[in-house]
Enzyme design. Structure first.
Site, PDB file in Angstrom:
ATOM      1  N   ASP A 195      71.395  12.099  20.809  1.00 33.95           N
ATOM      2  CA  ASP A 195      70.721  12.554  19.581  1.00 33.95           C
ATOM      3  C   ASP A 195      69.512  13.419  19.868  1.00 33.95           C
ATOM      4  OD1 ASP A 195      71.330   9.706  17.395  1.00 33.95           O
ATOM      5  OD2 ASP A 195      72.318  11.652  17.505  1.00 33.95           O
ATOM      6  N   ARG A 196      69.270  14.349  18.998  1.00 32.52           N
ATOM      7  CA  ARG A 196      68.140  15.276  19.053  1.00 32.52           C
ATOM      8  C   ARG A 196      68.316  16.408  20.047  1.00 32.52           C
ATOM      9  NH1 ARG A 196      64.007  13.476  15.893  1.00 32.52           N
ATOM     10  NH2 ARG A 196      63.948  11.271  15.456  1.00 32.52           N
ATOM     11  N   ASP A 255      88.149  12.106   7.054  1.00 31.74           N
ATOM     12  CA  ASP A 255      88.918  12.887   8.024  1.00 31.74           C
ATOM     13  C   ASP A 255      88.096  14.027   8.618  1.00 31.74           C
ATOM     14  OD1 ASP A 255      90.877  14.943   5.711  1.00 31.74           O
ATOM     15  OD2 ASP A 255      88.745  14.494   5.846  1.00 31.74           O
ATOM     16  N   HIS A 307      67.608  11.263  25.132  1.00 33.18           N
ATOM     17  CA  HIS A 307      67.862  12.026  23.894  1.00 33.18           C
ATOM     18  C   HIS A 307      68.456  13.394  24.129  1.00 33.18           C
ATOM     19  CE1 HIS A 307      66.549   9.313  20.854  1.00 33.18           C
ATOM     20  NE2 HIS A 307      65.386   9.094  21.423  1.00 33.18           N
ATOM     21  N   ARG A 362      59.024   1.981  10.870  1.00 30.89           N
ATOM     22  CA  ARG A 362      60.414   2.309  11.144  1.00 30.89           C
ATOM     23  C   ARG A 362      61.375   1.693  10.147  1.00 30.89           C
ATOM     24  NH1 ARG A 362      61.084   4.438  16.726  1.00 30.89           N
ATOM     25  NH2 ARG A 362      59.442   3.585  18.055  1.00 30.89           N
ATOM     26  N   HIS A 379      65.659  -2.025  25.073  1.00 37.49           N
ATOM     27  CA  HIS A 379      65.259  -0.722  24.535  1.00 37.49           C
ATOM     28  C   HIS A 379      63.997  -0.754  23.668  1.00 37.49           C
ATOM     29  CE1 HIS A 379      65.522   3.368  23.112  1.00 37.49           C
ATOM     30  NE2 HIS A 379      65.405   2.915  21.872  1.00 37.49           N
ATOM     31  N   ASP A 422      83.729  11.513   3.895  1.00 42.08           N
ATOM     32  CA  ASP A 422      84.661  12.480   4.450  1.00 42.08           C
ATOM     33  C   ASP A 422      85.358  11.888   5.668  1.00 42.08           C
ATOM     34  OD1 ASP A 422      84.179  15.584   6.267  1.00 42.08           O
ATOM     35  OD2 ASP A 422      85.960  14.797   5.236  1.00 42.08           O
ATOM     36  N   ASP A 437      64.256   6.771  27.282  1.00 36.56           N
ATOM     37  CA  ASP A 437      65.015   7.659  26.398  1.00 36.56           C
ATOM     38  C   ASP A 437      65.236   9.031  27.009  1.00 36.56           C
ATOM     39  OD1 ASP A 437      63.820   6.709  23.092  1.00 36.56           O
ATOM     40  OD2 ASP A 437      63.986   5.517  24.916  1.00 36.56           O
ATOM     41  N   ASP A 484      79.167  27.630  -6.495  1.00 35.31           N
ATOM     42  CA  ASP A 484      80.480  28.196  -6.217  1.00 35.31           C
ATOM     43  C   ASP A 484      80.986  27.806  -4.831  1.00 35.31           C
ATOM     44  OD1 ASP A 484      81.992  31.451  -6.051  1.00 35.31           O
ATOM     45  OD2 ASP A 484      82.658  29.626  -7.054  1.00 35.31           O
ATOM     46  N   SER A 516      86.697  16.601   7.543  1.00 34.66           N
ATOM     47  CA  SER A 516      87.113  17.972   7.255  1.00 34.66           C
ATOM     48  C   SER A 516      85.955  18.826   6.781  1.00 34.66           C
ATOM     49  CB  SER A 516      88.198  17.970   6.180  1.00 34.66           C
ATOM     50  OG  SER A 516      87.648  17.379   4.995  1.00 34.66           O
ATOM     51  N   ASP A 566      89.259  24.961  -4.149  1.00 41.01           N
ATOM     52  CA  ASP A 566      90.411  24.174  -4.596  1.00 41.01           C
ATOM     53  C   ASP A 566      90.024  22.760  -4.962  1.00 41.01           C
ATOM     54  OD1 ASP A 566      91.981  25.612  -1.770  1.00 41.01           O
ATOM     55  OD2 ASP A 566      91.995  26.371  -3.842  1.00 41.01           O
ATOM     56  N   ASP A 570      69.128   5.128  24.143  1.00 45.58           N
ATOM     57  CA  ASP A 570      68.811   6.434  23.533  1.00 45.58           C
ATOM     58  C   ASP A 570      69.154   7.594  24.453  1.00 45.58           C
ATOM     59  OD1 ASP A 570      66.062   5.915  21.176  1.00 45.58           O
ATOM     60  OD2 ASP A 570      68.069   5.065  21.300  1.00 45.58           O
ATOM     61  N   ASN A 596      83.079  25.548  -4.621  1.00 43.74           N
ATOM     62  CA  ASN A 596      84.305  24.870  -4.988  1.00 43.74           C
ATOM     63  C   ASN A 596      85.497  25.554  -4.347  1.00 43.74           C
ATOM     64  OD1 ASN A 596      86.134  23.312  -6.390  1.00 43.74           O
ATOM     65  ND2 ASN A 596      84.796  23.248  -8.170  1.00 43.74           N
ATOM     66  N   ASN A 600      68.739   2.166  20.042  1.00 43.15           N
ATOM     67  CA  ASN A 600      69.020   2.232  18.609  1.00 43.15           C
ATOM     68  C   ASN A 600      69.780   3.510  18.226  1.00 43.15           C
ATOM     69  OD1 ASN A 600      66.330   3.401  19.139  1.00 43.15           O
ATOM     70  ND2 ASN A 600      66.343   3.851  16.963  1.00 43.15           N
ATOM     71  N   HIS A 601      69.816   4.482  19.117  1.00 44.46           N
ATOM     72  CA  HIS A 601      70.597   5.688  18.820  1.00 44.46           C
ATOM     73  C   HIS A 601      72.034   5.624  19.318  1.00 44.46           C
ATOM     74  CE1 HIS A 601      67.836   8.658  16.943  1.00 44.46           C
ATOM     75  NE2 HIS A 601      66.945   7.775  17.361  1.00 44.46           N
ATOM     76  N   GLU A 603      77.753  23.380   3.565  1.00 47.36           N
ATOM     77  CA  GLU A 603      77.249  24.600   2.935  1.00 47.36           C
ATOM     78  C   GLU A 603      76.294  24.245   1.807  1.00 47.36           C
ATOM     79  OE1 GLU A 603      78.505  26.869   5.572  1.00 47.36           O
ATOM     80  OE2 GLU A 603      77.621  27.835   3.818  1.00 47.36           O
ATOM     81  N   HIS A 649      61.812   3.556  23.688  1.00 38.88           N
ATOM     82  CA  HIS A 649      61.793   3.650  22.212  1.00 38.88           C
ATOM     83  C   HIS A 649      60.636   4.439  21.616  1.00 38.88           C
ATOM     84  CE1 HIS A 649      63.274   2.460  18.321  1.00 38.88           C
ATOM     85  NE2 HIS A 649      62.349   1.555  18.062  1.00 38.88           N
TER      86      HIS A 649
END
Lengths: 164, 658
Positions: B213-214, B587, B183, B382, B294, B585, B181, B625, B589, B629, B210, B627, B242-243, B636, B409
């Site tokens: 990640d991390r 797209d 990572h 795991r 792995h 989500d 790994d 708050d 965004s 639109d 792997d 929100n 696995n990652h 956030e 691993h």
């Protein structure tokens, strides 16, 4: 009755010791099969608060090893021996003031410090000598970089604070 | 008085004084050595404890993955209106891959500005491109998205030609190097190349999964590995870990890294990457003797089956095959008609799954861990794969006439570990994985007929190591911090468990009782007695004041009026929620509609059996708050839930959100 209470007290103490020993052992039991590498036994014993000398450790290992040494120590053999050690309060740790006096013996001129070479000489030539790794590790923390010497009183205080 | 001289063999008295002096010195030395060895052993033990904490928490998190995957299945099986209202969501999860003809479309739309001063690759790639990339990355340059995509497309094309298992041979003059790994730790890869040489025809490598990640340079590692692979496809072998899984990336940081480094084209990169992962080989077999995979094996591992399956259908560990019955077939048709018109993804793709058996075989390969206990048991830590004993290793190796299993691993303090009588080697190449000073990294060099050789290393920021006690203090504080955050996220459940045992309502429990509850509620197998001094206060009778564990930590309340249990729940499940939101989500965004937000929460609540009033949740969302639109910025939202450590210089905890 007092006797019963004593017995209960000891039983409870033994039960708690068993759990402590098991916890300390398991942390080094990498394969989760109730064995640890014999080279880690010293660390386990010391982590339980005991301070055997190298010679005493050697004897302890002989007690917990298999008849034909496999390089591994089994929990079943380790537990009773270690429980005895804890119950009998064997190999008690060195009190801070004794440790300070030991440094002072090596510093008869009462300068308040040992030079790097002096410490190396004593630690690697006397008593139960340090390995190179042990020596280097001790130096890395003990050496005062400005004077290149070991201000032993400060060093001891620092180590004691760190442990608590 | 003269101090006795070593040469002074003179009169008895001075020799006796000399002996007495040296005896005193001997005794003093013994005292110091004895004390130091005890102290050093306790330091090493504290270091080990810290590692155990890190590892337990890491695996418990992975177990959370299983719960999440169950949630997806639950969602899809029980909420038909989700399928109807959100066909995009379903196709997103089960849609088939982007066709190659889209490649040109993608690349044509991307312009490399003249101001770009990063590395420029030349296709077809040569070894100069490898050097170019390494030099550029050393100067922290970022490879332009155009090149990233080109590399990914090319890599996929070449990988598609390769079988599920790469077969390769060594010779006395051509050793092979196996790395574990990484990572995202680029410095470790640089160190390996520095010590062991760059990949080439005479210097072959296997990278055992792997890669990402991390760490913060997953992209750079991936680019170096893929470019090297394209230059030396027969000498640089990549195994899937696995990652290498788009859902794992959402949780463990790679998705975030990509979206951050590639603000404009990140989404495209993520889409292609998803597929490239599925084409990575499952394993490598060296000299018909050494199996490199792995994770590990199980008692039912069938290499013949694994050679045959269509490995690219394994999209994610979090997406087990959905059972196909009559009902399903109908739904499939329904989907087929409503979604075929949409965009780049086609549906009706339930046939593009592995069978349950095939899927489990792959999970075992990617997720299992060896243990000393004989037999094969579900890997409860795991939540996937199994624990396999030495008897299983012998059985499987013998069955296929293999000699050694090399896997990765698991993080090992020395970078590698040998078990099962020399038949299983674990190699892990990310040093300082949990924290600086936590562990070494290693790689293996081997060739047929010779004993494997191990090389260890450890990256350090300082030019020389800090003293041991400082390093141990650092990782210990870090581990205890993580543990306290765990505790606070389960505060309600913990208090309930404590109070159940505290009959006299004294606020105190015995050590045994406290340890029992901690282990049960948190599901972490840790040395609680030894750790108790860091977590709670104990009175002189040895009893524990259990509320003291929550004293110097609390979850920051983003809104005062909301109940603590809701705050705690969101904090506890924040990584799962993040993944769920990321999936919705589509797209990328960062925003989802308030309605989606609410219905996701309802589904989540019922599946995870969380008992909180919907109105509480609505109020929380409104008051925060966020929100914009009619949309919620979920990053956030989640960032607002963090733990405050009272005695900390930094006020925000390292929440390590994906």
């Amino acid at each position: 009755m007092a006797d019963d209470r004593d017995r209960d007290g000891t039983e409870i103490a033994v039960a708690e010791f068993h759990k402590k020993i098991k916890e300390a052992f398991e942390v080094f039991d990498h394969e989760s099969n109730n064995t640890v590498d014999v080279r880690e036994v010293g660390t386990i014993i010391r982590s339980l608060g005991c301070c055997p000398s190298e010679g005493e450790l050697h004897d302890l290992i002989a007690e917990v090893e298999e008849e034909e040494p496999t390089g591994y120590i089994r929990f079943e053999k380790f537990l009773p021996v270690m429980t005895e050690v804890l119950l009998e309060r064997r190999y008690r740790p060195i009190p801070e003031d004794i440790l300070l006096r030991a440094f002072e013996v090596l510093d008869p001129a009462k300068r308040g410090f040992l030079s790097k070479d002096e410490l190396i000489k004593y630690m690697t030539e006397e008593g139960e000598p340090f390995s190179q790794e042990e020596m280097e590790e001790m130096l890395s923390a003990a050496i005062d970089p400005e004077s290149n010497s070991i201000l032993y009183k400060d060093y001891i205080t620092m180590m004691v604070i760190d442990e608590n | 008085m003269n101090t006795p001289n070593l040469e002074d063999m003179g009169c008895g008295t001075s020799s006796a004084t000399k002996d007495k002096k040296s005896e005193k010195a001997l005794k003093a030395a013994l005292v110091i050595q004895n004390w130091y060895r005890g102290y050093r052993a306790r330091l090493k033990t504290r270091q080990r404890y810290a590692l155990t904490i890190f590892q337990s928490i890491e695996y418990a998190d992975e177990q959370g993955q299983l719960q999440l995957s169950n949630f997806f299945s639950f969602m899809l099986e029980n909420y038909t209106h989700v399928q109807e209202k959100e066909p995009g969501l379903v196709t997103r999860l089960f849609g088939s891959s982007i066709q190659d003809k889209d490649r040109q479309d993608y690349l044509e739309l991307i312009e490399i500005p003249d101001s770009y001063c990063g590395p420029r690759l030349q296709f077809p790639l040569t070894f100069t491109d490898i050097d170019l990339l390494i030099e550029a990355f050393k100067q922290q340059q970022i490879l332009h998205a155009y090149y990233v995509l080109e590399v990914l497309f090319e890599t996929k094309k070449v990988l598609q030609q390769m079988p599920n298992f790469t077969h390769t041979n060594t010779s006395p003059s051509k050793e092979i190097t196996i790395c574990g790994d990484l990572h995202g730790k680029l410095d470790d890869l640089f160190l390996i190349f520095y010590k062991n040489g760059l990949p080439s025809v005479t210097n072959p490598y296997v990278f055992n999964g792997d890669f990402v990640d991390r760490g913060k340079n997953s992209m750079e590692i991936l680019m170096i590995l893929f470019v090297s692979f394209l230059v030396y496809p027969n000498d640089l072998h990549l195994n899937r870990g696995n990652h290498e899984d788009f859902m794992m990336n959402m949780r463990y940081g790679f998705t975030k890294e990509i979206l951050h480094k590639y603000k404009l084209h990140g989404k495209k990169i993520l889409q292609i990457l998803e597929e490239v992962y599925t084409w990575l080989p499952i394993g490598t077999i060296i000299d018909n003797e050494v199996l490199v995979i792995h994770g590990g094996i199980s008692e039912s591992t069938d290499l013949n089956l694994l050679h045959r399956i269509e490995r690219n259908k394994m999209r994610s560990v979090l997406m087990p095959p959905i059972p196909m019955d009559g009902d399903r077939a109908e739904k499939k048709n329904k989907l087929g008609t409503t979604t075929v018109a949409q965009g780049s993804r086609t549906s009706g793709s339930f046939s593009e799954q592995l069978t349950k058996q095939e899927w489990e075989q792959v999970i075992d390969i990617l997720w299992s861990d060896p243990r000393g206990k004989r037999g094969c048991y579900p890997n409860t830590n795991r939540g996937g794969g199994c624990y396999f004993g030495p008897d299983i290793t012998s059985k499987i190796l013998n069955k296929y006439q293999l000699k050694i299993l090399v896997r990765s691993h698991e993080c090992k303090p020395e970078g590698y570990e040998i078990c099962h009588d020399g038949k299983v080697i674990t190699v892990f190449s990310a040093s300082n994985y949990y924290e600086e000073g936590s562990n070494r990294g290693a790689y293996i060099r081997m060739s047929s007929g010779t004993t494997p050789r191990f090389f260890q290393y450890q990256i350090t920021k300082a030019t020389c190591f800090r003293p041991l006690y400082q390093r141990v203090n650092a990782i210990e504080s870090s581990a205890i911090r993580m543990l306290k955050e765990r505790m606070i996220s389960r505060k309600t459940d913990l208090i309930r468990a404590f109070q159940l045992q505290d009959r006299n309502k004294s606020g105190k429990l015995s050590m045994g009782q406290w340890a029992f509850s901690m282990e049960n509620v948190l599901g972490l197998n840790l040395p609680w007695r030894s750790l108790s001094s860091h977590l709670v206060t104990t009175d002189k009778d040895g009893n524990i004041d259990y509320m003291s564990g929550f004293q110097d930590v609390h979850i920051q309340k983003p809104v005062k009026e909301v109940q603590s249990t809701l705050i705690e729940t969101v904090y506890r499940y924040r990584s799962d929620l993040q993944i769920i939101f990321n999936i919705i989500d589509s797209d990328h965004s960062g925003l989802i509609s308030m309605e989606e937000f609410r219905s996701m929460w309802k589904l989540f609540k019922s599946h995870y059996s969380v008992h909180i009033d919907d109105s509480q949740f609505d109020e929380l969302a409104e008051r925060m708050d966020l929100n914009k639109d009619g949309s919620i910025d979920f990053n956030e939202f989640l960032k607002a839930f963090y733990v405050v450590h009272k005695f900390d210089q930094l006020n925000k905890s390292d929440t390590k959100l994906a």
